[in-house]
Design a protein around this motif. Structure first.
Motif: not given
Length: 96
Positions: A75-96
């Motif tokens: 699937v392809h999309g665009k990164v719309v939000r990035v949140e870094r925590t102590a454990q990981d990085m959360r990435v929100a992707v809008n699917i195109s």
């Protein structure tokens, strides 16, 4: 990290989310493993290595294996939000 579903927070989501934990492979613009946290009709929230460089607006391709492990879907999309925590990085992707 802010709880976007709490009564005091404005819900900016365009679609309902469902919990869906699956392994994924980011195949473009970098190659890295991750896992989905939830999905909706318009996007995917995933967890990956907190040291990756995935800027807002970046085009991204994700390979998601079939439940039976035979094939995978890209699937392809665009990164719309990035949140870094102590454990990981959360990435929100809008699917195109």
């Amino acid at each position: 990290m802010e709880d976007r579903l709490s009564p005091s927070s404005a819900n900016t989501r365009r679609a309902n989310r469902i919990v869906w934990e699956r392994p994924v492979l980011i195949v473009d613009p970098v190659r890295a493993s991750g896992k989905t946290i939830n999905v909706s009709a318009v996007g995917i929230l995933l967890s990956t290595d907190r040291h990756l460089n995935l800027p807002l607006g970046a085009e991204i391709a994700l390979s998601i294996p079939h439940l039976e492990g035979r094939d995978s879907m890209v699937v392809h999309g665009k990164v719309v939000r990035v949140e870094r925590t102590a454990q990981d990085m959360r990435v929100a992707v809008n699917i195109s």
